[in-house]
Design an enzyme around this catalytic site. Structure first.
Site, PDB file in Angstrom:
ATOM      1  N   ASN A  99     -17.698  -1.635  17.996  1.00 21.32           N
ATOM      2  CA  ASN A  99     -17.514  -3.068  17.742  1.00 21.32           C
ATOM      3  C   ASN A  99     -17.120  -3.703  19.077  1.00 21.32           C
ATOM      4  O   ASN A  99     -16.737  -2.986  20.019  1.00 21.32           O
ATOM      5  CB  ASN A  99     -16.478  -3.299  16.622  1.00 21.32           C
ATOM      6  N   ASN A 123     -10.644   1.367   5.381  1.00 25.70           N
ATOM      7  CA  ASN A 123     -12.064   1.666   5.242  1.00 25.70           C
ATOM      8  C   ASN A 123     -12.360   2.900   4.395  1.00 25.70           C
ATOM      9  O   ASN A 123     -13.525   3.298   4.263  1.00 25.70           O
ATOM     10  CB  ASN A 123     -12.703   1.821   6.629  1.00 25.70           C
ATOM     11  N   ARG A 133     -18.130   7.350  12.521  1.00 28.19           N
ATOM     12  CA  ARG A 133     -17.048   7.381  11.524  1.00 28.19           C
ATOM     13  C   ARG A 133     -17.397   8.213  10.283  1.00 28.19           C
ATOM     14  O   ARG A 133     -16.568   8.349   9.384  1.00 28.19           O
ATOM     15  CB  ARG A 133     -16.650   5.940  11.119  1.00 28.19           C
ATOM     16  N   ARG A 180     -21.453  -4.434   8.584  1.00 29.70           N
ATOM     17  CA  ARG A 180     -21.148  -3.029   8.276  1.00 29.70           C
ATOM     18  C   ARG A 180     -21.582  -2.641   6.862  1.00 29.70           C
ATOM     19  O   ARG A 180     -22.176  -1.604   6.660  1.00 29.70           O
ATOM     20  CB  ARG A 180     -19.649  -2.771   8.426  1.00 29.70           C
ATOM     21  N   HIS A 208     -15.746  -6.949   9.867  1.00 26.00           N
ATOM     22  CA  HIS A 208     -15.315  -6.622   8.499  1.00 26.00           C
ATOM     23  C   HIS A 208     -14.707  -7.890   7.900  1.00 26.00           C
ATOM     24  O   HIS A 208     -14.055  -8.667   8.616  1.00 26.00           O
ATOM     25  CB  HIS A 208     -14.212  -5.543   8.498  1.00 26.00           C
ATOM     26  N   ASP A 257     -12.057  -8.249   6.284  1.00 27.92           N
ATOM     27  CA  ASP A 257     -10.601  -8.343   6.464  1.00 27.92           C
ATOM     28  C   ASP A 257     -10.188  -8.748   7.876  1.00 27.92           C
ATOM     29  O   ASP A 257      -9.000  -8.866   8.167  1.00 27.92           O
ATOM     30  CB  ASP A 257      -9.897  -7.043   6.021  1.00 27.92           C
ATOM     31  N   ALA A 297      -9.108  -1.165  19.267  1.00 30.72           N
ATOM     32  CA  ALA A 297     -10.194  -0.551  18.486  1.00 30.72           C
ATOM     33  C   ALA A 297     -10.759  -1.539  17.470  1.00 30.72           C
ATOM     34  O   ALA A 297     -11.637  -1.195  16.676  1.00 30.72           O
ATOM     35  CB  ALA A 297      -9.696   0.697  17.778  1.00 30.72           C
ATOM     36  N   CYS A 332      -5.983  -3.390   8.427  1.00 31.45           N
ATOM     37  CA  CYS A 332      -6.894  -2.247   8.613  1.00 31.45           C
ATOM     38  C   CYS A 332      -6.166  -0.911   8.536  1.00 31.45           C
ATOM     39  O   CYS A 332      -6.771   0.109   8.221  1.00 31.45           O
ATOM     40  CB  CYS A 332      -7.555  -2.301   9.985  1.00 31.45           C
TER      41      CYS A 332
HETATM   42  N1  ARG Z   1     -12.813   0.935  15.222  1.00 30.16           N
HETATM   43  C1  ARG Z   1     -12.894   0.736  13.810  1.00 30.16           C
HETATM   44  C2  ARG Z   1     -14.312   0.391  13.415  1.00 30.16           C
HETATM   45  O1  ARG Z   1     -14.982  -0.266  14.167  1.00 30.16           O
HETATM   46  C3  ARG Z   1     -11.926  -0.315  13.389  1.00 30.16           C
HETATM   47  C4  ARG Z   1     -11.878  -0.492  11.893  1.00 30.16           C
HETATM   48  C5  ARG Z   1     -10.965  -1.596  11.456  1.00 30.16           C
HETATM   49  N2  ARG Z   1     -10.855  -1.646  10.059  1.00 30.16           N
HETATM   50  C6  ARG Z   1     -10.935  -2.742   9.286  1.00 30.16           C
HETATM   51  N3  ARG Z   1     -10.714  -2.639   8.025  1.00 30.16           N
HETATM   52  N4  ARG Z   1     -11.286  -3.917   9.774  1.00 30.16           N
HETATM   53  O2  ARG Z   1     -14.799   0.767  12.374  1.00 30.16           O
END
Ligand code: ARG
Length: 288
Positions: A22, A71, A90, A137, A166, A168, A254, A260
């Site tokens: 991201n 997630n 992931r 995503r 995302h 959130d 990140a 998150c």
């Molecule tokens: N580095 C992770 C990703 O890109 C961060 C996830 C953050 N989670 C969230 N629920 N927004 O997937």
């Protein structure tokens, strides 16, 4: 009696910026593990101080984003719909999340292979209504299936800014008719839908959106965010909420913040304070 909030978290023992999936992630800006641990512990402590219960998933070497338990999947009562990650980086997390839910007695639902869905990061309940984010995503097809599995109404919202990949990261309901949002993260239609459905929208400006102010946790009458979100704090206090800030900058590297790092396992968050419930039962639901 008020239901206890219950969250799943994962200690940041193996957290780091090891790949770039991201726009927040830059391998040259690595996270400091001592600071990350300090910030994670402070967040956990804060949630417990606000009366929440925290359960922990064991960290796993080689899975630096496992800390972002939001997630893992989407929980409703004793059911979970497991995540299927779009980024290959992931996908190794999926079996660990699955095992945790199996060991803790959840009824597990899995979406068809190849259907991407990134859990509570892209699916947020307001009472019985589920707001979902798609395109970056999660797939919109996944959201239709969620509605069937969990027997709830789903409002899919298209996300258009890669920084807010995302749901959130740009949207957080705080009460039955109030939500925090950063509107430029949605397409024009999605903006109209949100405006039609939620009476009081607290706009988060660009500066605070970049502090991931929308990535908030609602717990025990307080709204917990990363530090550096004073404008949001003012708006919340005007409405009678407490705003609690805690530094989470190591996780911003990140692309994640408070919300998150937590997966709601109980329905208190957003559920007991239903955005649509009253309007619907009064027959006066506001339609987009
Ligand atoms: N580095 C992770 C990703 O890109 C961060 C996830 C953050 N989670 C969230 N629920 N927004 O997937």
């Amino acid at each position: 009696m008020r239901q206890l909030s219950h969250f799943l978290m994962c200690p940041p023992d193996h957290y780091g910026v090891e790949y770039e999936i991201n726009p927040w992630m830059d391998r040259r800006r690595s996270a400091r593990s001592d600071l990350a641990l300090q910030q994670w512990l402070a967040l956990r402590h804060l949630l417990e101080e606000h009366g929440a219960k925290v359960s922990c998933l064991a960290p796993v070497a080689g899975l630096p984003d496992l800390v972002f338990t939001a997630n893992a999947g989407l929980v409703k009562r004793n059911m979970v719909v497991l995540a299927q990650f779009r980024p290959v980086e992931r996908r190794g997390e999926e079996e660990h999340f699955r095992r945790w839910f199996a060991e803790h007695g959840f009824r597990i639902h899995t979406l068809p292979r190849g259907t991407f869905f990134e859990g509570a990061g892209d699916a947020i309940f307001c009472g019985d209504v589920l707001f979902t984010g798609y395109r970056m995503r999660s797939d919109i097809v996944a959201h239709r299936l969620l509605g069937e599995l969990l027997k709830c109404r789903v409002i899919p919202l298209e996300l258009v800014d890669p920084r807010y990949y995302h749901l959130d990261t740009c949207f957080c309901p705080v009460s039955r008719d109030t939500a925090i949002w950063h509107s430029p993260a949605f397409d024009a239609y999605g903006q109209r839908v949100v405006e039609a459905m939620i009476k009081d929208l607290i706009p988060v400006d660009e500066g605070e959106a970049r502090r991931l102010a929308c990535n908030a946790i609602v717990v025990g009458g307080s709204v917990v965010t990363n530090c550096g979100c004073p404008n949001l704090g003012r708006e919340l206090r005007d409405r009678g909420w407490q705003h609690v800030e805690t530094p989470l900058d190591e996780f911003l590297k990140a692309g994640g913040s408070a919300r998150c790092l937590t997966l709601p396992l109980s329905e208190e968050q957003g559920a007991e304070r239903n955005v649509l419930g009253d309007a619907m039962s009064a027959g006066g639901c506001r339609q987009p």
